[in-house]
Design a protein around this motif. Structure first.
Motif, PDB file in Angstrom:
ATOM      1  N   ILE A 274       0.835  -1.202   0.000  1.00 30.10           N
ATOM      2  CA  ILE A 274       0.000   0.000   0.000  1.00 30.10           C
ATOM      3  C   ILE A 274       0.873   1.256   0.000  1.00 30.10           C
ATOM      4  CG2 ILE A 274      -1.677   1.335   1.346  1.00 30.10           C
ATOM      5  CD1 ILE A 274      -2.798  -1.479   2.247  1.00 30.10           C
TER       6      ILE A 274
ATOM      7  N   ALA B 114      -1.943  -0.259  -5.101  1.00 29.71           N
ATOM      8  CA  ALA B 114      -2.391   0.021  -3.734  1.00 29.71           C
ATOM      9  C   ALA B 114      -3.818  -0.460  -3.474  1.00 29.71           C
ATOM     10  CB  ALA B 114      -2.273   1.516  -3.431  1.00 29.71           C
ATOM     11  N   LEU B 115      -4.728  -0.189  -4.399  1.00 28.24           N
ATOM     12  CA  LEU B 115      -6.133  -0.549  -4.166  1.00 28.24           C
ATOM     13  C   LEU B 115      -6.348  -2.049  -3.963  1.00 28.24           C
ATOM     14  CD1 LEU B 115      -8.972   0.508  -3.786  1.00 28.24           C
ATOM     15  CD2 LEU B 115      -9.287   0.377  -6.271  1.00 28.24           C
TER      16      LEU B 115
ATOM     17  N   ILE C 205      -5.217  -2.776  -0.500  1.00 24.00           N
ATOM     18  CA  ILE C 205      -6.158  -2.253   0.493  1.00 24.00           C
ATOM     19  C   ILE C 205      -7.341  -3.189   0.641  1.00 24.00           C
ATOM     20  CG2 ILE C 205      -7.826  -0.389   0.941  1.00 24.00           C
ATOM     21  CD1 ILE C 205      -5.737   1.529  -0.396  1.00 24.00           C
TER      22      ILE C 205
END
Length: 120
Positions: free
Chosen positions: A88, A107-108, A111
């Protein structure tokens, strides 16, 4: 929910194995196709730098895969949190400094995996 968490962590790990391959072994071929906004002459000049980045992505993938083989549930979760957190941070940093799309690609997914691990 545990199965969903394992699938998402696996997908993030696979993504980073792909990034390892591209940056370490296919930077001058697949890298050109992926990073179209980079000047074409940049790829050969940055081949060793990209390989170094690829190695780090491999470490992230290895940590995520390792987290799925730890028998102790608390340790498994903590290791997954750590490596997902690293992904992330790297994804947010890359989005801020290199290309915004890195947030959505890197990153998503991490997450979402982190949320799934927390809920599992």
């Amino acid at each position: 929910m545990k199965l969903i968490a394992e699938i998402l962590v696996s997908l993030v790990a696979l993504e980073h194995i792909y990034i390892l391959w591209m940056e370490m072994f296919a930077w001058t071929t697949q890298g050109r196709k992926t990073f179209k906004s980079f000047p074409p002459d940049l790829f050969e000049k940055t081949k060793s730098l990209a390989a170094n980045q690829g190695l780090y992505n491999g470490f992230l993938a290895a940590g995520l895969i390792w987290s799925m083989f730890i028998d102790d549930a608390a340790w498994s979760i903590n290791i997954a949190y750590f490596f997902l957190g690293c992904v992330i941070v790297a994804g947010v940093y890359g989005a801020l400094t290199a290309q915004r799309s890195i947030f959505f690609v890197q990153a998503l997914p991490a997450i979402l995996a982190l949320i799934a691990v927390a809920l599992a």
